[in-house]
Design an enzyme around this catalytic site. Structure first.
Site, PDB file in Angstrom:
ATOM      1  CG  HIS A   1       4.122  11.619  -1.131  1.00  0.00           C
ATOM      2  ND1 HIS A   1       5.350  12.114  -0.820  1.00  0.00           N
ATOM      3  CD2 HIS A   1       3.815  10.750  -0.152  1.00  0.00           C
ATOM      4  CE1 HIS A   1       5.766  11.566   0.296  1.00  0.00           C
ATOM      5  NE2 HIS A   1       4.856  10.734   0.730  1.00  0.00           N
TER       6      HIS A   1
ATOM      7  CB  CYS B   1       8.875  14.897  -1.448  1.00  0.00           C
ATOM      8  SG  CYS B   1       7.994  14.189  -0.083  1.00  0.00           S
TER       9      CYS B   1
ATOM     10  CD  GLN C   1       8.397   8.409   4.291  1.00  0.00           C
ATOM     11  OE1 GLN C   1       9.100   9.107   3.587  1.00  0.00           O
ATOM     12  NE2 GLN C   1       7.197   8.788   4.697  1.00  0.00           N
TER      13      GLN C   1
ATOM     14  NE  ARG D   1       9.040  12.105   8.345  1.00  0.00           N
ATOM     15  CZ  ARG D   1       7.950  11.697   7.702  1.00  0.00           C
ATOM     16  NH1 ARG D   1       6.831  11.445   8.375  1.00  0.00           N
ATOM     17  NH2 ARG D   1       7.957  11.542   6.394  1.00  0.00           N
TER      18      ARG D   1
ATOM     19  CE  LYS E   1      -4.188  12.297   5.058  1.00  0.00           C
ATOM     20  NZ  LYS E   1      -3.253  12.045   6.132  1.00  0.00           N
TER      21      LYS E   1
ATOM     22  CG  HIS F   1       7.433  11.430  -5.055  1.00  0.00           C
ATOM     23  ND1 HIS F   1       8.409  10.905  -4.251  1.00  0.00           N
ATOM     24  CD2 HIS F   1       6.717  12.283  -4.279  1.00  0.00           C
ATOM     25  CE1 HIS F   1       8.300  11.443  -3.050  1.00  0.00           C
ATOM     26  NE2 HIS F   1       7.284  12.278  -3.030  1.00  0.00           N
TER      27      HIS F   1
ATOM     28  CG  ASP G   1       8.530   8.361  -0.344  1.00  0.00           C
ATOM     29  OD1 ASP G   1       7.354   8.452  -0.691  1.00  0.00           O
ATOM     30  OD2 ASP G   1       9.175   9.289   0.176  1.00  0.00           O
TER      31      ASP G   1
END
Length: 646
Positions: free
Chosen positions: A520, A343, A390, A372, A474, A394, A392
């Site tokens: 996100h 992000c 990911q 992580r 979410k 945005h 991912d």
RNA sequence: GCUGGAGUAGCUCAGUCGGUAGAGCACAUCCUUGGUAAGGAUGAGGUCACGGGUUCAAUUCCCGUCUCCAGCUCCA
């Protein structure tokens, strides 16, 4: 005499199919079931009246809706399993009188009971418990309900030193509580229960595990026994068979076996090596993913794997996410952090220059690899790892655009999931948690948009109250794997936090600066987890478009090698992922090998095929498909690849 | 991280009550040229997870560590 009056009165009972019938007041659900049929009476486990569950022998004194609960219904199963857990507890108490009982609920597939016992149970203990349970079942003991005042109950369990029960009872607000007794075992329990222990026809204690009292690791570790039970022996057999099948589908077994991925101790726990065959598949998945994103109006971006610690301070990760972050490293007297999320980079891309409302919505997607820290005990094959990529993205948009953008995300999600053969999943809408950032109005607006989007897309969903992330509500979409576990893949989160922290702005039509809303989202979740789910979903029998090897040529004798090599070259030229098995083995052997390697097509060529200039086709798990010319087959298989079938 | 279980050849597993190990499959070579799920022979392959301790001697017994498995807790 008053009782007689009630008995003489008639009550109206309405059944689930809408029909209704008059019965004398005081009749029990069991008697009602008997009036309908002996089969129902014998299958009956408990009853539901006006949405409340009761025992079969509870008298009915008022007009009511009534459903007889059998094992066919989820509620019936739960009651059945819960009752079995009481039987297990009785058996355990008999064998180990000093043990303390905690809780014993039904779960999705079976039940468990937690016990406080000095030493853990052994497999031999389980056998003893099972035979003790068998005795209780054969004795066909009735489950008896009894009500007691809270004080009496506290006294009752206090005398037995059942401190876990005391703790539970103390939290109950009602003055009267219910107890259930079968044989020599009395448990504090809301009920209902099955009429008697003899209803349990087949059961098995499946595993032992430690579990914290009330799921809190600060509390004492209890010993949990898991089990499952069924009204028919055949159902237990089916269940055990399904577990076996699930084991065979386990991606941790299939992955290395099909040479898709490996996890090497020397490399590190939770770190995935993608072997060539798995890497081919990942490439196909990524290419498809990129094409889909371009199609749905995304732009692709890239970002680095590390960034200065200050970036993570700005984003709030050092504050809210430290537990999952690795130690920062020193570079040129500055701290750098390996990224746990993508992000902040996308935020930095946004702020790289002035933005206008004309640009919005902006959709930036990245296959971003993050690292992580996960506690060692949670690592699990590809499903839970320490380094993963990911899918991912945005989205930056105005409040007006929010609903359409969420709908757009749902569209692309379904587009992707359908292509990969997933048509069943659970959808959850998570709402505002206790700790949150942003305004109540903002949350309200975003939650409404998420809900509206789901409704507009006609997706059924459940609300997960308070389960939203602190920065926004979410939608989660969970895919079920072969072992029945749900894996969260898709997550669509509205984020009020980062736009604020990075001070995102755009110049509005009105000439004023405004803050965009950020969505996100990750659709497949992570490539690693998604790949794991995919392996289990297909049990390794991948459709042709995904299969690392799409076809293998099996010459019957050496005499066909030249012909086979020519076919091989031509197929390669057509872009087919093909192999040639030119080992000096019999066809039977080569076929067996190809079948175990789960290669979709076997192209068998012997003297006959060479003379006719064609190929004999055998399909994985299906068998012989007859002969075709190479051109015919290529055309057909290309169509299959094109429509992602198989 | 916690509780319990496990770690022997690439894989599936035997075995050693303490004297440094064995099978099947897979792999290599040779024989075999066989028509839709295992043809035969020979061979190579092991720091018995890792590190300590006890012992004349440890893969075996003891302690620790790592990893994996079933859960708990937490998540993509």
């Amino acid at each position: 005499m008053a009782d007689d009056n009630i008995k003489n009165a008639q009550i109206k009972i309405t059944f689930p199919d809408g029909s209704s019938k008059e019965y004398p007041a005081g009749i029990t659900p069991l008697e009602v079931a008997e009036s309908i049929g002996p089969r129902l009476a014998s299958d009956a486990l408990a009853a539901r009246i006006d949405g409340r569950m009761i025992d079969l022998n509870a008298p009915l004194n008022e007009n009511t809706e009534l459903a007889i609960l059998t094992f066919d219904l989820d509620e019936g199963k739960k009651i059945y399993w819960h009752s079995t857990s009481h039987i297990m507890a009785e058996a355990v108490k008999k064998l180990f009188p000093n043990i303390k009982v905690a809780i014993g609920p039904a779960i999705d597939e079976g039940f468990y009971y937690d016990f406080d016992k000095e030493t853990p149970f052994t497999p031999e203990d389980l056998e003893k418990i099972e035979s003790e349970m068998q005795k209780i079942i054969e004795a066909d003991l009735p489950f008896c309900r009894e009500e007691m005042s809270k004080d009496d109950a506290l006294k009752y369990f206090g005398e037995q030193d059942e401190n876990y029960k005391l703790e539970l009872i103390e939290e109950i607000e009602d003055e009267a509580i219910s107890l259930y007794t079968q044989g020599n075992f009395t448990d504090f329990c809301r009920g209902p229960h099955i009429p008697s222990t003899g209803k349990i026809k087949a059961f098995k204690l499946t595993s032992i595990a430690g579990a914290y009292w009330r799921g809190d690791e600060k509390n004492a570790m209890l010993q949990r026994i898991y089990g499952v039970s069924f009204p028919k022996k055949a159902m237990l057999d089916d269940f055990l068979e399904r577990m076996e099948e699930a084991k065979k589908r386990d991606h941790r077994k299939l992955g290395p076996q099909l040479e898709l991925f490996a996890i090497d101790n020397e490399v590190g726990a939770g770190l995935v090596l993608w072997l060539p065959k798995g890497a081919i598949m990942r490439n196909i998945i990524e290419d498809f993913w990129k094409e889909a994103h371009k199609l749905f109006g995304y732009e692709l971006v890239y970002s680095p794997h590390i960034a200065r610690l200050e970036l993570w301070e700005t984003s709030g990760h050092t504050q809210f996410y430290t537990e999952n972050m690795y130690q920062p490293m020193d570079i040129d007297e500055m701290k750098y952090q390996i990224k746990p999320m993508n992000c902040p980079f996308h935020m930095a891309i946004y702020t790289s220059r002035m933005r206008s409302y004309r640009e919005l919505p902006i959709r930036w997607a990245e296959l971003g690899t993050v690292y992580r820290y996960e506690r060692s005990g949670v690592l699990h094959g590809l499903m839970r790892v320490r380094g993963f990529t990911q899918d991912d993205a945005h989205i930056f948009c105005t409040p007006d655009q929010l609903l359409d953008e969420i709908k757009g995300v749902i569209d692309i999600t379904l587009y992707l999931l359908h292509a990969f053969g997933f048509h069943e999943y659970d959808v959850y809408l998570s709402t505002r948690p206790e700790k949150f950032v942003g305004t109540l109005e903002g949350w309200e607006m975003a939650t409404k948009a998420l809900r509206q989007a789901l409704e507009d897309k006609k997706m059924s969903f459940k609300i997960d109250p308070g389960e939203g992330v602190f920065y926004g509500p979410k939608i989660d979409i969970k895919i079920k794997d072969a072992l029945g576990r749900s894996w969260q893949c898709t997550t669509i989160q509205v984020d009020f936090n980062l736009p604020e922290r990075f001070d995102l702005k755009y110049m509005g039509k009105d000439g004023e600066m405004h803050q965009p809303i950020t969505i996100h989202r990750a659709l497949l979740g992570s490539l690693e987890r998604f790949f794991g789910v995919l392996i289990e979903h297909y049990a390794g029998n991948f459709p042709v478009w995904l299969a690392p090897v799409q076809a293998i040529i099996l010459p019957i004798t050496e005499n066909q090698y030249d012909y086979a090599k020519d076919l091989y070259k031509r197929l390669k030229g057509e872009g087919i992922r093909v192999e040639l098995d030119d080992r000096s083995e019999k066809v039977d052997y080569k076929i067996r090998d190809a079948e175990t390697n789960k290669i979709p097509y076997m192209l068998i060529v012997g003297k006959r095929e060479e003379e006719a200039n064609n190929i004999s086709i055998r399909k994985h798990l299906v068998g012989e498909q007859g002969t075709q010319t190479l051109e015919e087959w290529v055309k057909k298989v290309k169509e299959e690849i094109e429509k992602k079938g198989g």
